[in-house]
Design a protein around this motif. Structure first.
Motif, PDB file in Angstrom:
ATOM      1  N   ARG A   1       0.870  -1.181   0.000  1.00 41.02           N
ATOM      2  CA  ARG A   1       0.000   0.000   0.000  1.00 41.02           C
ATOM      3  C   ARG A   1       0.908   1.232   0.000  1.00 41.02           C
TER       4      ARG A   1
ATOM      5  N   LYS B   1       0.759   3.983   1.622  1.00 38.13           N
ATOM      6  CA  LYS B   1       1.095   4.509   2.949  1.00 38.13           C
ATOM      7  C   LYS B   1       2.171   3.682   3.655  1.00 38.13           C
ATOM      8  N   ASN B   2       2.413   2.447   3.180  1.00 42.34           N
ATOM      9  CA  ASN B   2       3.387   1.575   3.836  1.00 42.34           C
ATOM     10  C   ASN B   2       4.736   1.514   3.125  1.00 42.34           C
TER      11      ASN B   2
ATOM     12  N   ASP C   1      -2.978   2.384  -5.329  1.00 43.90           N
ATOM     13  CA  ASP C   1      -3.441   1.276  -4.482  1.00 43.90           C
ATOM     14  C   ASP C   1      -4.501   0.402  -5.162  1.00 43.90           C
TER      15      ASP C   1
END
Length: 187
Positions: free
Chosen positions: A62, A64-65, A95
């Motif tokens: 993802r 954000k990761n 994503d």
């Protein structure tokens, strides 16, 4: 530890009348929450091709990761929407399509590419599969029944017991987060 075992252990700690479906919802929330607290790093190797900007990436990744994208000796930085003067080497990640786009595209074939990211929960528990296991490493499965016990104690209006159980599993998760913060990559 299977979720059926986790539910049985939590039921021993907190006798309750909570329906199985509600327990499953709580376990799904705990499974996702574990990875919000404990960032377990993973490394994905890339095989960059000269002048190819877009790459299909694992569904476990993802935006954000992601914390590192590198091709050869060049580090790419996330292109933040609305940035007027982006950095020279940037990446975007979608994503929904799991597509990593590098700008500029790699300048040569044969370069080593690396994408480092934090693991996420990929399992969704259901009442039809009580044999499923949490995505967390085995040594942290016990925290799920303590977390479920906290949920059950809240549902049974035993706030003292709920607070005790919550502080116990949260303390273990914080310790795990500290442990994994010093790890560069695993698996």
């Amino acid at each position: 530890m299977q979720i059926s075992d986790i539910i049985s252990e939590a039921d021993l700690l907190v006798p309750n009348e909570v329906p199985l479906a509600d327990k499953i919802v709580a376990l799904n929330a705990l499974n996702n929450d574990f990875f919000n607290v404990v960032k377990i790093p993973r490394v994905l190797s890339l095989a960059p091709v000269k002048d190819q900007a877009a790459y299909s990436i694992s569904t476990e990744v993802r935006l954000k990761n992601i914390d590192l994208v590198m091709v050869g000796i060049i580090k790419y930085k996330e292109l933040v929407p609305g940035t007027t003067n982006p950095l020279q080497n940037t990446y975007t990640f979608d994503d929904s399509t799991h597509t990593l786009t590098l700008r500029p595209a790699p300048y040569s074939n044969g370069l080593q590419g690396v994408l480092r990211y934090a693991r996420i929960a990929t399992t969704t528990f259901t009442t039809g599969n009580l044999g499923a296991v949490p995505d967390a490493p085995d040594e942290y499965h016990f925290t799920y029944y303590v977390g479920l016990a906290a949920y059950l104690a809240n549902a049974m209006d035993d706030t003292g017991k709920a607070a005790t159980y919550e502080s116990q599993y949260r303390a273990v998760w914080e310790q795990a987060a500290t442990q994994y913060a010093g790890v560069t990559a695993n698996g």
